[in-house]
Write a protein that holds these residues in place. Structure first.
Motif, short mmCIF file in Angstrom:
data_model
loop_
_atom_site.label_atom_id
_atom_site.label_comp_id
_atom_site.label_asym_id
_atom_site.label_seq_id
_atom_site.Cartn_x
_atom_site.Cartn_y
_atom_site.Cartn_z
N ALA A 43 0.81 -1.22 0.00
CA ALA A 43 0.00 0.00 0.00
C ALA A 43 0.84 1.26 0.00
N SER A 44 2.11 1.17 0.34
CA SER A 44 2.96 2.35 0.48
C SER A 44 3.06 3.12 -0.83
N ASP A 45 2.99 4.45 -0.72
CA ASP A 45 3.17 5.32 -1.88
C ASP A 45 4.64 5.69 -2.09
N GLY A 210 13.27 -14.59 0.88
CA GLY A 210 13.96 -14.15 2.09
C GLY A 210 12.97 -13.99 3.23
N TYR A 211 13.50 -13.93 4.45
CA TYR A 211 12.64 -13.73 5.61
C TYR A 211 12.00 -12.35 5.57
N LEU A 212 10.75 -12.27 6.00
CA LEU A 212 10.06 -10.97 6.07
C LEU A 212 10.53 -10.25 7.33
N ALA A 213 11.78 -9.83 7.30
CA ALA A 213 12.44 -9.27 8.48
C ALA A 213 12.72 -7.78 8.29
N ALA A 214 13.61 -7.44 7.37
CA ALA A 214 13.93 -6.03 7.13
C ALA A 214 12.71 -5.30 6.60
N ASP A 215 12.62 -4.02 6.95
CA ASP A 215 11.56 -3.13 6.45
C ASP A 215 10.18 -3.46 7.00
N ARG A 216 10.11 -4.17 8.12
CA ARG A 216 8.80 -4.44 8.74
C ARG A 216 8.25 -3.19 9.42
N MET A 217 9.14 -2.29 9.86
CA MET A 217 8.71 -1.11 10.62
C MET A 217 9.38 0.12 10.07
N ASP A 218 8.68 1.27 10.18
CA ASP A 218 9.31 2.53 9.84
C ASP A 218 10.01 3.09 11.08
N ARG A 295 0.52 -3.25 20.67
CA ARG A 295 0.62 -3.13 19.22
C ARG A 295 2.03 -2.77 18.79
N HIS A 296 2.90 -2.46 19.76
CA HIS A 296 4.28 -2.10 19.46
C HIS A 296 5.26 -3.20 19.86
N GLY A 297 4.76 -4.44 19.95
CA GLY A 297 5.61 -5.55 20.40
C GLY A 297 6.86 -5.72 19.57
N ALA A 298 6.77 -5.58 18.26
CA ALA A 298 7.96 -5.74 17.41
C ALA A 298 8.99 -4.65 17.70
N ALA A 299 8.52 -3.42 17.93
CA ALA A 299 9.45 -2.33 18.26
C ALA A 299 10.08 -2.57 19.63
N TRP A 300 9.30 -3.08 20.57
CA TRP A 300 9.86 -3.39 21.89
C TRP A 300 10.93 -4.45 21.78
N LEU A 301 10.74 -5.42 20.90
CA LEU A 301 11.76 -6.46 20.71
C LEU A 301 13.06 -5.84 20.23
N THR A 302 12.98 -4.89 19.32
CA THR A 302 14.17 -4.25 18.78
C THR A 302 15.02 -3.61 19.89
N GLY A 303 14.35 -3.07 20.93
CA GLY A 303 15.07 -2.38 21.99
C GLY A 303 15.44 -3.23 23.18
#
Length: 423
Positions: A43-45, A210-218, A295-303
């Motif tokens: 969906a990204s423009d 490839g794994y759906l890993a990079a670019d999952r979050m802005d 809803r920010h679980g993935a971001a919390w994992l990063t930190g």
């Protein structure tokens, strides 16, 4: 009775590409989360996106709990659940499963007829749950809609995968209904073309993206942190939570390392009585937080300084996009998928794993004390599945004007033998 008018016939601005993503969603939230990641990219423009309008077809009513990018909407199908023995039943309705499947199939047909997609991406089940997609997908394919089957990196252990692949007549489904197959993984770790025993012509149109890993979050999403007053933390996640009670209770009894908080996300599908048990085990210790969902679980994992998780494909993909040391405690029934994935990645040193019966509080404590002093290098993995899938989708959309007929598959791989790295 009047026939609904297709969206394509309505006046308005120039028509954007339309992409439909289907996930049957019978256990956990994996299919939904995977499709949400792809939906956001499609969906990204931005230049790397497709600027598409995206419709999710999902059996997970939890879709409203997750961020939904502009340009993405959802149709929620009546839910179906799978128990610990692999048996299916309606998740909420109290009628027969066959009636629920018929209702779902009719909803899917109506939604896709009205939406008129240019591309349909089906998650995991080539005919749909109990063949609920077969008729609709064949009709769309015949009129030129591009079609993709998306598969997670691991389906099950090798014997079970091959039996199921044959029982589902998957090769024939792909020949009949699909232009391409995308595998969301790195074939050096686990080559799904081999483990399924798929025919060579089917393997020829199968692409490990490839794994759906990079670019999952802005960047804005990555900046989210839990409320720990600035302290570092260890994160425990049990996916949707449907079968995560044992791990959540063991984690709740842990003692966080000095200076660190412990945060446990139980998942929205963990039964309320089990959530109460986890909270009783955790007690009122100020550095231990038990939360239902973020809803920010993935971001919390990063930190996080370290993470303990179950082994679903999406959670593992989120782990692989970080250098956070991770201990995976995989589900082992009714499928061995999570165990196979964890063992394969552990052999390469990308994470640690324990079988559920070994994941005691003492074992978790011992692993965390060591893990918080280290980081994990995962840069050798192919983690660019989001960008690669978007590129393949763009190519399919651009080719939609080609004459309708059997897709022209590339030649099968020259090497089509069991990989030494296959789990």
């Amino acid at each position: 009775m009047t026939t609904p008018t297709s969206l394509a016939s309505q006046p308005g601005p120039p028509r954007r590409p339309r992409i439909a993503l289907y996930g049957h969603d019978t256990q956990g939230l994996g299919h939904l989360r995977r499709n949400l990641v792809l939906a956001g990219a499609f969906a990204s423009d931005l230049p790397e996106g497709l600027g598409a309008d995206v419709l999710l077809l999902t059996g997970a009513s939890e879709v409203g709990m997750f961020p939904r990018p502009h340009g993405v909407d959802a149709v929620v199908l009546p839910g179906v659940r799978k128990d610990e023995r692999g048996r299916y039943s309606p998740r909420h309705l109290r009628g027969r499963l066959a009636d629920v499947v018929a209702f779902r199939s009719a909803m899917i047909d109506t939604a896709l007829e009205g939406f008129d997609p240019d591309l349909v991406v089906v998650d995991k089940t080539p005919w749909g749950f109990r063949r609920e997609l077969a008729t609709t997908l064949a009709r769309l394919k015949a009129r030129g809609t591009r079609t993709v089957l998306g598969l997670r990196d691991v389906l099950d252990d090798v014997p079970t995968t091959r039996r199921q692949w044959q029982a589902d007549d998957s090769d024939q489904a792909i020949r009949t209904l699909y232009d391409e197959v995308w595998v969301y993984g790195d074939p050096e770790v686990h080559d799904l073309r081999v483990t399924t025993g798929m025919a060579e012509d089917v393997a020829g149109r199968t692409h490990h993206v490839g794994y759906l890993a990079a670019d999952r979050m802005d960047d804005e999403e990555r900046a989210h942190r839990p409320a720990t007053e600035g302290r570092d933390y260890v994160l425990v996640m049990v996916g949707g939570g449907q079968d995560g009670a044992q791990l959540a209770r063991a984690a709740a009894a842990m003692t966080p390392p000095p200076g660190l908080d412990l945060i446990i996300l139980t998942g929205p599908q963990l039964a309320e009585n089990e959530v109460r048990r986890v909270r009783r085990v955790a007690g009122n210790r100020p550095r231990v937080q038990v939360m239902r969902f973020s809803r920010h679980g993935a971001a919390w994992l990063t930190g996080a300084r370290a993470a303990i998780t179950m082994g679903g494909a999406n959670t593992v993909a989120e782990i692989l996009d970080t250098d956070v040391p991770a201990l995976v405690v995989p589900r082992v029934t009714p499928r061995a998928e999570q165990l196979v994935r964890a063992e394969a990645l552990a052999r390469w040193g990308y994470l640690s794993f324990l079988r559920p019966q070994a994941a005691t509080t003492a074992a978790l404590d011992a692993w965390v004390r060591e893990a918080v002093t280290t980081r994990s290098d995962r840069t050798a993995l192919d983690r660019g599945g989001v960008a690669a899938a978007t590129k393949r989708a763009r190519s399919l959309l651009e080719s939609r004007a080609d004459p309708v007929g059997a897709p022209q598959s590339p030649a099968p791989p020259a090497r089509f033998a069991r990989s030494p790295h296959v789990a």
